[in-house]
Design an enzyme around this catalytic site. Structure first.
Site, PDB file in Angstrom:
ATOM      1  N   GLU A 109      -2.632  -1.831  -3.278  1.00  0.00           N
ATOM      2  CA  GLU A 109      -3.836  -1.189  -2.761  1.00  0.00           C
ATOM      3  C   GLU A 109      -3.560   0.283  -2.479  1.00  0.00           C
ATOM      4  OE1 GLU A 109      -4.748  -3.608   0.668  1.00  0.00           O
ATOM      5  OE2 GLU A 109      -3.524  -2.353   1.989  1.00  0.00           O
ATOM      6  N   HIS A 156      -7.840  -6.949   7.392  1.00  0.00           N
ATOM      7  CA  HIS A 156      -7.754  -5.986   8.496  1.00  0.00           C
ATOM      8  C   HIS A 156      -7.962  -6.706   9.826  1.00  0.00           C
ATOM      9  CE1 HIS A 156      -7.188  -1.666   9.329  1.00  0.00           C
ATOM     10  NE2 HIS A 156      -7.694  -1.995  10.493  1.00  0.00           N
ATOM     11  N   HIS A 169       0.873  -1.185   0.000  1.00  0.00           N
ATOM     12  CA  HIS A 169       0.000   0.000   0.000  1.00  0.00           C
ATOM     13  C   HIS A 169       0.905   1.228   0.000  1.00  0.00           C
ATOM     14  CE1 HIS A 169      -3.896   2.003   1.665  1.00  0.00           C
ATOM     15  NE2 HIS A 169      -3.153   2.882   1.014  1.00  0.00           N
TER      16      HIS A 169
END
Length: 237
Positions: free
Chosen positions: A70, A190, A43
């Site tokens: 991402e 997550h 990310h």
């Protein structure tokens, strides 16, 4: 079998804390694949507080499993996708200043924006996934914008699992069932860890992939990276 994509952001965080190139994110990515990881996730945020833009380019020709990038789909992110052409792009709605992704897309409010973005990214030959919360209207909205997959934001599940697993998993079961009916692939991520991953895998109607970073590298401090990856793979079988 649900695939394990190892998010290596935390490796870059550790490197950046001291400067230099130790630990080396490219080597960790290669080792993670060698130890059994079926994908690598990064990310690259605009402030480059962990994974940098250069890291992404360095990983481009190194990752041999699935490469998942991402991030928030601004011009910078889209330029990275254009240059790197990863296997998957996961769109998250978080602004630059947030510590970590903490909310999913409102696929109803942002329908037109997401549809345009997804069409553009898919034209590059990249599979698309969008980060969403487990709400049926949001799942149905995701199907309407044309994404290939959703990534279920699992913080609420991970928190609730500690006290009431059945209640915590309920909206995710319903959402994954609806997503499956609509032909969407299902990812999740997550706060997933060795205490809650297997139950999630067992209860969802379909789960293509999980992306795990923070908990996995915390465990690796005690168990070692190779053993930790094997432990996570075992939970997914």
């Amino acid at each position: 079998m649900t695939r394990l994509s190892v998010n290596i952001n935390k490796v870059a965080t550790l490197r950046n804390a001291r400067g230099g190139d130790n630990p080396n994110v490219v080597k960790v990515a290669q080792d993670a694949e060698r130890f059994g990881a079926q994908g690598i996730t990064v990310h690259p945020r605009p402030d480059e507080r962990h994974i940098t833009t250069q890291d992404v380019y360095d990983l481009k020709d190194v990752v041999t499993t699935e490469f998942n990038i991402e991030g928030y789909p601004d011009e910078r992110f889209l330029k990275i996708l254009e240059d790197v052409r990863p296997d998957q792009a996961t769109l998250v709605p978080d602004p630059p200043y947030v510590l970590t992704s903490n909310a999913g897309w409102d696929t109803v409010t942002h329908k037109d924006k997401l549809k345009e973005l997804i069409e553009h990214i898919k034209s590059m030959g990249i599979r698309t996934s969008i980060f969403v919360e487990p709400e049926l209207s949001i799942i149905e909205g995701a199907a309407k914008v044309g994404t290939d997959r959703i990534e279920l934001y699992t913080e609420m599940y991970a928190t609730g699992h500690k006290t009431n697993p059945q209640e915590a998993i309920a909206p995710y079961k319903e959402s994954s069932k609806r997503a499956h009916e609509l032909g969407l692939g299902i990812n999740a991520g997550h706060d997933l860890d060795l205490t809650n991953l297997n139950y999630l895998k067992q209860e969802l109607v379909s789960l293509d992939e999980v992306s795990i970073g923070h908990a996995l590298f915390c465990d690796a401090l005690y168990y070692g990276l190779e053993n930790t990856i094997q432990l996570y793979l075992r939970e997914l079988k």
